[in-house]
Design a protein around this motif. Structure first.
Motif, PDB file in Angstrom:
ATOM      1  N   ILE A  71     -64.062  50.341 -43.072  1.00 12.09           N
ATOM      2  CA  ILE A  71     -64.565  48.990 -42.793  1.00 12.09           C
ATOM      3  C   ILE A  71     -66.027  48.890 -43.244  1.00 12.09           C
ATOM      4  CG2 ILE A  71     -65.139  47.315 -40.997  1.00 12.09           C
ATOM      5  CD1 ILE A  71     -62.212  47.509 -41.319  1.00 12.09           C
ATOM      6  N   ALA A  72     -66.308  47.879 -44.052  1.00 10.71           N
ATOM      7  CA  ALA A  72     -67.691  47.602 -44.442  1.00 10.71           C
ATOM      8  C   ALA A  72     -68.153  46.344 -43.716  1.00 10.71           C
ATOM      9  CB  ALA A  72     -67.793  47.416 -45.946  1.00 10.71           C
ATOM     10  N   TYR A  73     -69.294  46.432 -43.065  1.00  9.53           N
ATOM     11  CA  TYR A  73     -69.835  45.288 -42.338  1.00  9.53           C
ATOM     12  C   TYR A  73     -70.917  44.596 -43.163  1.00  9.53           C
ATOM     13  CZ  TYR A  73     -67.503  46.827 -38.077  1.00  9.53           C
ATOM     14  OH  TYR A  73     -66.567  47.173 -37.140  1.00  9.53           O
ATOM     15  N   PRO A  74     -70.830  43.271 -43.316  1.00  8.60           N
ATOM     16  CA  PRO A  74     -71.879  42.539 -44.030  1.00  8.60           C
ATOM     17  C   PRO A  74     -73.152  42.458 -43.201  1.00  8.60           C
ATOM     18  CG  PRO A  74     -69.826  41.265 -43.829  1.00  8.60           C
ATOM     19  CD  PRO A  74     -69.748  42.403 -42.882  1.00  8.60           C
ATOM     20  N   VAL A  75     -74.210  41.991 -43.851  1.00 12.57           N
ATOM     21  CA  VAL A  75     -75.435  41.612 -43.142  1.00 12.57           C
ATOM     22  C   VAL A  75     -75.647  40.120 -43.349  1.00 12.57           C
ATOM     23  CG1 VAL A  75     -76.502  43.879 -43.366  1.00 12.57           C
ATOM     24  CG2 VAL A  75     -76.910  42.147 -45.131  1.00 12.57           C
ATOM     25  N   GLU A  76     -76.464  39.530 -42.500  1.00  8.88           N
ATOM     26  CA  GLU A  76     -76.832  38.122 -42.645  1.00  8.88           C
ATOM     27  C   GLU A  76     -78.345  37.983 -42.631  1.00  8.88           C
ATOM     28  OE1 GLU A  76     -75.942  35.473 -39.447  1.00  8.88           O
ATOM     29  OE2 GLU A  76     -76.382  36.950 -37.896  1.00  8.88           O
ATOM     30  N   PRO A 123     -55.385  38.410 -45.248  1.00  4.90           N
ATOM     31  CA  PRO A 123     -56.070  39.485 -44.527  1.00  4.90           C
ATOM     32  C   PRO A 123     -56.890  38.998 -43.336  1.00  4.90           C
ATOM     33  CG  PRO A 123     -57.117  39.072 -46.658  1.00  4.90           C
ATOM     34  CD  PRO A 123     -55.821  38.319 -46.655  1.00  4.90           C
ATOM     35  N   ASN A 124     -57.429  37.779 -43.403  1.00  4.66           N
ATOM     36  CA  ASN A 124     -58.189  37.273 -42.267  1.00  4.66           C
ATOM     37  C   ASN A 124     -57.281  37.034 -41.065  1.00  4.66           C
ATOM     38  OD1 ASN A 124     -60.995  36.490 -41.599  1.00  4.66           O
ATOM     39  ND2 ASN A 124     -60.099  34.507 -41.136  1.00  4.66           N
ATOM     40  N   ALA A 125     -56.108  36.465 -41.335  1.00  2.00           N
ATOM     41  CA  ALA A 125     -55.137  36.245 -40.260  1.00  2.00           C
ATOM     42  C   ALA A 125     -54.683  37.575 -39.662  1.00  2.00           C
ATOM     43  CB  ALA A 125     -53.940  35.458 -40.793  1.00  2.00           C
ATOM     44  N   ARG A 126     -54.475  38.580 -40.511  1.00  2.00           N
ATOM     45  CA  ARG A 126     -54.047  39.889 -40.011  1.00  2.00           C
ATOM     46  C   ARG A 126     -55.104  40.514 -39.110  1.00  2.00           C
ATOM     47  NH1 ARG A 126     -51.185  44.186 -42.313  1.00  2.00           N
ATOM     48  NH2 ARG A 126     -49.700  42.586 -43.001  1.00  2.00           N
ATOM     49  N   ALA A 127     -56.359  40.464 -39.524  1.00  2.00           N
ATOM     50  CA  ALA A 127     -57.426  41.047 -38.722  1.00  2.00           C
ATOM     51  C   ALA A 127     -57.550  40.354 -37.373  1.00  2.00           C
ATOM     52  CB  ALA A 127     -58.751  40.962 -39.480  1.00  2.00           C
ATOM     53  N   LEU A 128     -57.438  39.027 -37.360  1.00  2.00           N
ATOM     54  CA  LEU A 128     -57.522  38.291 -36.092  1.00  2.00           C
ATOM     55  C   LEU A 128     -56.341  38.605 -35.197  1.00  2.00           C
ATOM     56  CD1 LEU A 128     -58.821  34.985 -37.630  1.00  2.00           C
ATOM     57  CD2 LEU A 128     -59.964  36.209 -35.778  1.00  2.00           C
ATOM     58  N   ALA A 129     -55.150  38.715 -35.776  1.00  2.73           N
ATOM     59  CA  ALA A 129     -53.961  39.006 -34.973  1.00  2.73           C
ATOM     60  C   ALA A 129     -54.013  40.408 -34.372  1.00  2.73           C
ATOM     61  CB  ALA A 129     -52.709  38.844 -35.832  1.00  2.73           C
ATOM     62  N   GLU A 130     -54.581  41.344 -35.109  1.00  4.43           N
ATOM     63  CA  GLU A 130     -54.600  42.729 -34.655  1.00  4.43           C
ATOM     64  C   GLU A 130     -55.887  43.096 -33.925  1.00  4.43           C
ATOM     65  OE1 GLU A 130     -53.835  45.058 -38.128  1.00  4.43           O
ATOM     66  OE2 GLU A 130     -51.691  44.539 -38.182  1.00  4.43           O
ATOM     67  N   THR A 155     -58.883  43.535 -35.249  1.00  2.00           N
ATOM     68  CA  THR A 155     -59.689  44.468 -36.031  1.00  2.00           C
ATOM     69  C   THR A 155     -60.834  43.736 -36.716  1.00  2.00           C
ATOM     70  OG1 THR A 155     -58.189  44.188 -37.930  1.00  2.00           O
ATOM     71  CG2 THR A 155     -57.739  46.009 -36.421  1.00  2.00           C
ATOM     72  N   PRO A 156     -61.882  44.448 -37.121  1.00  2.00           N
ATOM     73  CA  PRO A 156     -63.027  43.782 -37.764  1.00  2.00           C
ATOM     74  C   PRO A 156     -62.682  43.155 -39.104  1.00  2.00           C
ATOM     75  CG  PRO A 156     -63.626  45.968 -36.985  1.00  2.00           C
ATOM     76  CD  PRO A 156     -62.144  45.876 -36.872  1.00  2.00           C
ATOM     77  N   ALA A 157     -61.745  43.746 -39.839  1.00  2.00           N
ATOM     78  CA  ALA A 157     -61.306  43.237 -41.135  1.00  2.00           C
ATOM     79  C   ALA A 157     -59.991  43.927 -41.464  1.00  2.00           C
ATOM     80  CB  ALA A 157     -62.350  43.500 -42.221  1.00  2.00           C
ATOM     81  N   ALA A 158     -59.291  43.425 -42.467  1.00  3.49           N
ATOM     82  CA  ALA A 158     -57.992  43.999 -42.797  1.00  3.49           C
ATOM     83  C   ALA A 158     -57.767  43.991 -44.300  1.00  3.49           C
ATOM     84  CB  ALA A 158     -56.870  43.234 -42.099  1.00  3.49           C
ATOM     85  N   ILE A 159     -56.893  44.888 -44.732  1.00  4.34           N
ATOM     86  CA  ILE A 159     -56.393  44.914 -46.097  1.00  4.34           C
ATOM     87  C   ILE A 159     -54.874  44.808 -46.015  1.00  4.34           C
ATOM     88  CG2 ILE A 159     -56.223  46.258 -48.231  1.00  4.34           C
ATOM     89  CD1 ILE A 159     -58.840  47.624 -47.459  1.00  4.34           C
ATOM     90  N   VAL A 160     -54.295  43.888 -46.774  1.00  3.71           N
ATOM     91  CA  VAL A 160     -52.856  43.633 -46.703  1.00  3.71           C
ATOM     92  C   VAL A 160     -52.244  43.761 -48.097  1.00  3.71           C
ATOM     93  CG1 VAL A 160     -53.151  42.064 -44.750  1.00  3.71           C
ATOM     94  CG2 VAL A 160     -53.086  41.139 -47.080  1.00  3.71           C
ATOM     95  N   GLU A 161     -50.927  43.833 -48.120  1.00  5.89           N
ATOM     96  CA  GLU A 161     -50.226  43.789 -49.398  1.00  5.89           C
ATOM     97  C   GLU A 161     -50.111  42.338 -49.835  1.00  5.89           C
ATOM     98  OE1 GLU A 161     -45.916  45.122 -51.356  1.00  5.89           O
ATOM     99  OE2 GLU A 161     -46.540  45.886 -49.395  1.00  5.89           O
ATOM    100  N   LEU A 162     -50.424  42.062 -51.093  1.00  7.59           N
ATOM    101  CA  LEU A 162     -50.440  40.701 -51.598  1.00  7.59           C
ATOM    102  C   LEU A 162     -49.178  40.385 -52.374  1.00  7.59           C
ATOM    103  CD1 LEU A 162     -52.044  38.056 -52.077  1.00  7.59           C
ATOM    104  CD2 LEU A 162     -52.989  39.134 -54.135  1.00  7.59           C
ATOM    105  N   GLY A 163     -48.521  39.293 -51.992  1.00  3.14           N
ATOM    106  CA  GLY A 163     -47.371  38.807 -52.722  1.00  3.14           C
ATOM    107  C   GLY A 163     -47.779  37.810 -53.796  1.00  3.14           C
ATOM    108  N   ALA A 164     -46.794  37.159 -54.376  1.00  2.00           N
ATOM    109  CA  ALA A 164     -47.056  36.213 -55.458  1.00  2.00           C
ATOM    110  C   ALA A 164     -47.536  34.877 -54.910  1.00  2.00           C
ATOM    111  CB  ALA A 164     -45.795  36.007 -56.292  1.00  2.00           C
ATOM    112  N   SER A 165     -48.584  34.330 -55.523  1.00  2.00           N
ATOM    113  CA  SER A 165     -49.099  33.005 -55.179  1.00  2.00           C
ATOM    114  C   SER A 165     -49.855  32.456 -56.368  1.00  2.00           C
ATOM    115  CB  SER A 165     -50.023  33.054 -53.960  1.00  2.00           C
ATOM    116  OG  SER A 165     -50.649  31.801 -53.739  1.00  2.00           O
TER     117      SER A 165
END
Length: 392
Positions: free
Chosen positions: A38-43, A272-279, A281-291
């Motif tokens: 996990i990489a955290y941004p700065v502001e 990935p944002n929806a996955r992180a919120l559901a789980e 977690t601070p951030a997520a990586i998901v498998e990407l389908g066709a879009s």
């Protein structure tokens, strides 16, 4: 301009008690809280006590330099970004960011990020982008007199690649999985300033999302109040976070008594944002389908979007290509042609089917000219037509 920048330092979004000097921009995220997973941004942090609140007596308009006290130092010349229209459709509002100089919201980010490259004395800038971000970076770099390298996706539309090349940047179409390693090599060996992400989960440019705060400032003045909800097309969630931060500043400054709920609208093929919120977690990586919503379809998320949705009491909404196409068609019938990705906000609002106690804003991010297949279809010439041949 409305005064010099009040930016004073950078702060970790992984642990807000950890602070850093304002310069140099931490383009690889927070070095103390980030891990291999996990990489955290700065502001950017500002001296709000010194702000003249008369800044918000002005009318919204082009050139985000009008908000310079609440932005990092702006050294790059403007192309007239910002001041985009707010249009009412069927009881909700569309903030039409396709009216920016390169026809997308990315111009707000790049005015700020290219300014950072100038401030740091970089010999050039480099960006990895599927379309809008690359075109905007190339345009603002050209305006500032900086060389630019754009690592474009080999799958991005030919018209978009031509658009990027028009500004004189060095553009290379490379496989997606090779873009980030090459970008890091360009940064490390050539000293070019990175305008896009380099980390395992998204951190991106630390100053860039500050440009999106100006959307919140404009909405506040255009509506005469803070909206109840904002629906934003979401990839790496810089737009979502920056807009959210702008509203939190309005509340902090005592100019607004509330903040809107923020809704991230992602392609159902990834999310990935929806996955992180559901789980949780601070951030997520998901498998990407066709879009075909290539501007926001991604497998890698970042912590900014999680913060914006969670802290605002919002939600993550996943939308299909079909739902985005329906929203895109309806907007076009009312005179606004958005890129498929740009219609995700309206698609998300319609999918959620929620009533709100106040105005609802959907952000439309980019022109339909950027879509896959645009300009490739050939339409036949029909000679000898009469009025009788025309459709009613």
């Amino acid at each position: 301009m409305n005064g010099s920048s009040l930016a004073i330092r950078q702060r970790s979004l992984g642990d807000p008690s950890i602070e850093f000097p304002l310069s140099p921009p931490l383009t690889r995220g927070c070095p103390r809280t980030s891990t291999d997973e996990i990489a955290y941004p700065v502001e950017v942090v500002y001296d709000y006590a010194r702000l003249d609140k008369g800044l918000f007596d002005q009318a919204p308009g082009p050139d985000i330099g009008r908000w310079s006290p609440l932005l990092p130092p702006l050294e790059a010349p403007t192309l007239g970004e910002g001041g985009t229209p707010l249009l009412e459709f069927d009881g909700i509002y569309l903030k039409d960011e396709s009216q920016n100089p390169t026809w997308s919201h990315k111009d707000r980010l790049n005015r700020v990020a290219i300014s950072a490259a100038l401030t740091e004395g970089a010999p050039g800038v480099v960006v990895a982008s599927s379309g809008n971000h690359g075109a905007s970076t190339a345009a603002y770099a050209a305006r500032a007199g900086l060389p630019a390298i754009v690592l474009a996706s080999a799958q991005s539309p030919a018209g978009v690649q031509a658009f990027v090349r028009a500004y004189g940047a060095q553009v290379y179409s490379v496989p997606v999985d090779e873009r980030w390693p090459l970008l890091r090599e360009i940064v490390d060996r050539l000293g070019y300033h990175p305008i896009s992400n380099q980390t395992v989960t998204h951190t991106g440019h630390p100053y860039g999302p500050e440009g999106y705060k100006t959307i919140a400032y404009e909405l506040f003045l255009q509506l005469g109040r803070v909206p109840a909800a904002v629906f934003a097309p979401t990839g790496y969630a810089e737009l979502l976070f920056g807009t959210w931060k702008g509203f939190t500043e309005l509340r902090l400054l005592g100019l607004a008594g509330a903040t809107p709920r923020m809704f991230s609208c992602e392609p159902a093929a990834g999310g990935p944002n929806a996955r992180a919120l559901a789980e949780g977690t601070p951030a997520a990586i998901v498998e990407l389908g066709a879009s075909e919503a290539y501007g926001i379809a991604g497998s890698v998320g970042g912590h900014r979007g999680v913060l914006a949705v969670r802290d605002s009491g919002g939600e993550a909404v996943l939308v299909t290509d079909e739902e985005m196409r329906a929203a895109q068609r309806d907007l076009a019938r009312q005179g606004v042609w958005q890129e498929l990705s740009g219609a995700a906000g309206l698609a998300g609002y319609r999918k959620l089917r929620r009533d709100f106690d106040g105005p609802v804003v959907c952000i439309g991010t980019s022109s339909g000219f950027k879509d896959m297949g645009v300009g490739e279809e050939v339409f036949p010439v029909r000679a000898g037509l009469t009025v009788a041949d025309l459709a009613p």
